[in-house]
Motif scaffolding. Structure first.
Motif, PDB file in Angstrom:
ATOM      1  N   HIS B  33       0.618  -1.173  -0.216  1.00 56.24           N
ATOM      2  CA  HIS B  33       0.061   0.030   0.030  1.00 56.24           C
ATOM      3  C   HIS B  33       0.874   1.125  -0.044  1.00 56.24           C
ATOM      4  CE1 HIS B  33      -3.767  -2.280   0.425  1.00 56.24           C
ATOM      5  NE2 HIS B  33      -2.988  -3.004   1.399  1.00 56.24           N
ATOM      6  N   GLN B  34       2.148   1.164   0.320  1.00 56.04           N
ATOM      7  CA  GLN B  34       2.932   2.156   0.404  1.00 56.04           C
ATOM      8  C   GLN B  34       3.611   2.426  -0.825  1.00 56.04           C
ATOM      9  OE1 GLN B  34       4.108   4.922   1.907  1.00 56.04           O
ATOM     10  NE2 GLN B  34       2.373   4.721   3.691  1.00 56.04           N
ATOM     11  N   ARG B  35       2.889   2.526  -2.068  1.00 52.56           N
ATOM     12  CA  ARG B  35       3.497   2.661  -3.326  1.00 52.56           C
ATOM     13  C   ARG B  35       4.103   4.144  -3.610  1.00 52.56           C
ATOM     14  NH1 ARG B  35      -0.295  -1.216  -7.014  1.00 52.56           N
ATOM     15  NH2 ARG B  35      -0.068  -3.033  -5.698  1.00 52.56           N
ATOM     16  N   ASP B  37       5.023   4.858  -6.452  1.00 48.68           N
ATOM     17  CA  ASP B  37       3.984   5.359  -7.792  1.00 48.68           C
ATOM     18  C   ASP B  37       3.000   4.437  -7.716  1.00 48.68           C
ATOM     19  OD1 ASP B  37       2.742   5.232 -10.216  1.00 48.68           O
ATOM     20  OD2 ASP B  37       4.778   6.065 -11.280  1.00 48.68           O
ATOM     21  N   GLU B  38       1.602   5.178  -7.869  1.00 46.25           N
ATOM     22  CA  GLU B  38       0.496   4.436  -7.774  1.00 46.25           C
ATOM     23  C   GLU B  38       0.127   3.392  -8.679  1.00 46.25           C
ATOM     24  OE1 GLU B  38      -1.904   3.290  -5.208  1.00 46.25           O
ATOM     25  OE2 GLU B  38      -1.106   5.500  -4.847  1.00 46.25           O
ATOM     26  N   SER B  39       0.746   3.453  -9.841  1.00 48.14           N
ATOM     27  CA  SER B  39       0.426   2.524 -11.098  1.00 48.14           C
ATOM     28  C   SER B  39       1.745   1.425 -11.217  1.00 48.14           C
ATOM     29  CB  SER B  39       0.591   3.391 -12.311  1.00 48.14           C
ATOM     30  OG  SER B  39       1.928   3.981 -12.528  1.00 48.14           O
ATOM     31  N   SER B  41       3.391  -1.827  -9.224  1.00 43.64           N
ATOM     32  CA  SER B  41       3.271  -2.864  -8.226  1.00 43.64           C
ATOM     33  C   SER B  41       4.717  -3.025  -7.513  1.00 43.64           C
ATOM     34  CB  SER B  41       2.872  -4.177  -8.697  1.00 43.64           C
ATOM     35  OG  SER B  41       3.988  -5.026  -9.294  1.00 43.64           O
TER      36      SER B  41
END
Lengths: 149, 149
Positions: B33-35, B37-39, B41
């Motif tokens: 969840h602590q990405r 960059d949202e896009s 993995s």
DNA sequence: AGAGGGTAATGAGTTATGCTAACGACCATG
DNA sequence: CATGGTCGTTAGCATAACTCATTACCCTCT
């Protein structure tokens, strides 16, 4: 307490974070395949471990400890109950809540689990020297604390 | 080298393995969840990190390093290429293989990533004292090694 | 040169495991 | 007794891995 936290901007810590993140992701992937019981997911195992330490807990508490959303815990607990590894009872004071406890069967499985994990560990540990292993052993409880923050 | 490995049967090590396993699973869930960059993995991020260290690698090598099956790596590399973060070239000696290299754009993203991770870490580290953090820092490279064994 | 076994990457389909949104039952406070 | 908040659950969905099967290619042996 790292109140000043000067090391968070230096290179060593940045490297440590990188290494830690990378290692955690890869190890978690390997752990998925190193299941002690083929029919139990890692999170389900983790829940059993938590129960073994805490004795009893409500689904909500378990969800918070495992960092999982409540609906996921519902499913996990249902799974475990279907396999006879946990028991669900009514909460004595609050009829909304339930109390989850592990069964004797779970106790036996955890023991079996420990043996298999040690075997797996032996293989991995053979690649580490005494000093490296000591560092891992020292950090293990801290990592556990870190995961719960 | 732990040639005799006497400590694998004692309780301290068993506890350490339990703690480590539990912590790794929970931390990996949080890291998802602590990405930065949202896009992207976590595994895709990890691949970029690996490329940053190794410079170049074939999909197969990357799959082995990340402990992912080759088809998964194919998809990951395709994803990264579509986002302009890596480049695929023909292997000079073997036309079956391909060579993956990171782009300048990936370089910039990793830098951004480091900053965000440090911010996240600062939050977590505030719950650890100096000594605990030192243990984590000492163990980080060992864990990375462990993950690759 | 050509056949055959081994390896690299990939395509298709499946599974696993988490999530969010919406809901009903229940506590607690005005 | 009503109403707002909390707990567990149900239903539906998204993601990211896996396995199996396929294609292209290398390499060795005859």
């Amino acid at each position: 307490m790292l109140t000043t936290m000067p090391e968070l901007s230096n290179g060593d810590d940045a490297d440590a974070v990188n290494a830690l993140r990378s290692a955690v992701m890869r190890l978690s992937r390997r752990l998925k395949h190193q299941r002690v019981d083929e029919s139990l997911s890692p999170t389900e195992m983790s829940v059993l471990g938590t129960l073994a330490r805490c004795g009893r807990a409500t689904p909500g508490e378990l969800a918070r400890k495992e960092h999982v959303q409540p609906p996921s815990m519902t499913r996990i607990v249902a799974m475990l109950e279907a396999k006879g590894l946990v028991r669900l009872e009514a909460h004595p004071d609050d009829r909304r809540q339930k109390v989850v406890t592990q069964t004797e069967q779970a106790e036996a499985m955890l023991e079996e689990s420990r043996r298999k994990r040690n075997a797996w560990l032996a293989e991995l540990a053979s690649g580490l020297d005494e000093d490296e292993w000591a560092k891992v052993r020292a950090a293990a409880p801290v990592l556990e604390k870190l995961a719960q923050l």
